[in-house]
Design an enzyme around this catalytic site. Sequence first.
Site, mmCIF file in Angstrom:
data_model
loop_
_atom_site.group_PDB
_atom_site.id
_atom_site.type_symbol
_atom_site.label_atom_id
_atom_site.label_comp_id
_atom_site.label_asym_id
_atom_site.label_seq_id
_atom_site.Cartn_x
_atom_site.Cartn_y
_atom_site.Cartn_z
ATOM 1 N N SER A 155 93.353 57.190 119.570
ATOM 2 C CA SER A 155 93.913 56.271 120.718
ATOM 3 C C SER A 155 92.994 55.847 121.288
ATOM 4 O O SER A 155 91.858 55.310 120.917
ATOM 5 C CB SER A 155 95.134 57.194 121.295
ATOM 6 O OG SER A 155 96.034 56.111 122.133
ATOM 7 N N GLU A 210 94.497 51.727 113.035
ATOM 8 C CA GLU A 210 95.992 51.822 113.497
ATOM 9 C C GLU A 210 96.292 51.329 115.240
ATOM 10 O O GLU A 210 95.101 51.043 115.682
ATOM 11 C CB GLU A 210 96.328 53.373 113.325
ATOM 12 C CG GLU A 210 95.399 54.373 114.105
ATOM 13 C CD GLU A 210 95.835 54.748 115.623
ATOM 14 O OE1 GLU A 210 97.059 54.667 115.780
ATOM 15 O OE2 GLU A 210 95.322 54.844 116.363
ATOM 16 N N HIS A 238 98.869 57.549 115.182
ATOM 17 C CA HIS A 238 99.918 57.947 116.066
ATOM 18 C C HIS A 238 101.319 58.506 115.489
ATOM 19 O O HIS A 238 102.302 59.045 116.118
ATOM 20 C CB HIS A 238 100.406 56.888 117.090
ATOM 21 C CG HIS A 238 99.320 56.565 118.135
ATOM 22 N ND1 HIS A 238 98.359 55.848 117.938
ATOM 23 C CD2 HIS A 238 99.101 56.959 119.422
ATOM 24 C CE1 HIS A 238 97.536 55.549 118.842
ATOM 25 N NE2 HIS A 238 98.155 56.275 119.993
#
Length: 312
Positions: free
Chosen positions: A120, A217, A282
């Site tokens: 992230s 992502e 995620h």
Amino acid sequence: MSQPVRPLVRPPRLAPGARVAVVAPAGPVPEEGLESGLDLLRGWGLDPVAAPHVLDRHTGFPYLAGEDADRAADLQAAWCDPSVDAVFCARGGYGCQRMADLLDWEAMRAARPKPFVGYSDITALHEQFAVRLGLATLHAPMPATVGFLKSRAAQEHLRATLFDPESVRVLASATGRVLVPGRARGVTLGGCVSLLAAELGLPHARPAASGGLLLIEDIGEEAYRLDRVLTQLLRARWLDGVRGLVLGSWEECGPYEEVRAVLRDRLGPLGVPVAEEFGFGHGEGALTMPFGVPAELDTEAGTLTLDVPALA
């Protein structure tokens, strides 16, 4: 033209009894989640140590885990501590970019290589570790996050990568599909695509993904915002020379068919193989994906095969 992405130095694997530090370079960490994560790491035979400021809260900005200088000091101290064998980020959120330039990168370069784990917002640090330290890192679930604590599959894949990396040289996802068919070779890099775009133009940013297998992502980015991010990377020519793409989860980004249409429109014209829904990021049960390692992507087989284990 920028130099192609090259393989990076792989840190050594872990052994039972290894001392590992858990730091919070980005968003605030829930105490209960942290304790559960530390217990899980102890169950692996590790000796986890929480950094001094890991549970801090910034007084003015509640989305930050404490002051920028304290978050940077924790990461640097953990990295430079010769008794620490790996550094885990407790969670993502936001904040890594605010503290990245407060780190003494010369001191960190002088420290011995060790596994660095996170994803992230940690993407910003993965890129800095690659560019400034020349070090391979692990895009992987983090110990204080629900996605890690509630997924045995995510736990076991990270554990295998850390202790027995030969056993997970072939990365595959049961949900993987072909967006653009083909096979490609390159060095892995990537992370949260919005963070990669946010790093463009910075003094120590990677100039391009040329020669790389790009793993991307994201979370919470609607289709039009993903369009904007990918268009920015294309216009900056950051994707010129990329060898192939592996697409992970797009949590809270809207209906997947809308997201997929954007991905196909923006990435398809690159003319390189693209695998989608590969099971990292995620999403539930996320795979651990090594960055900085030479690999081969086979979209038809749905595999990413590492030339060498993620850790030495």
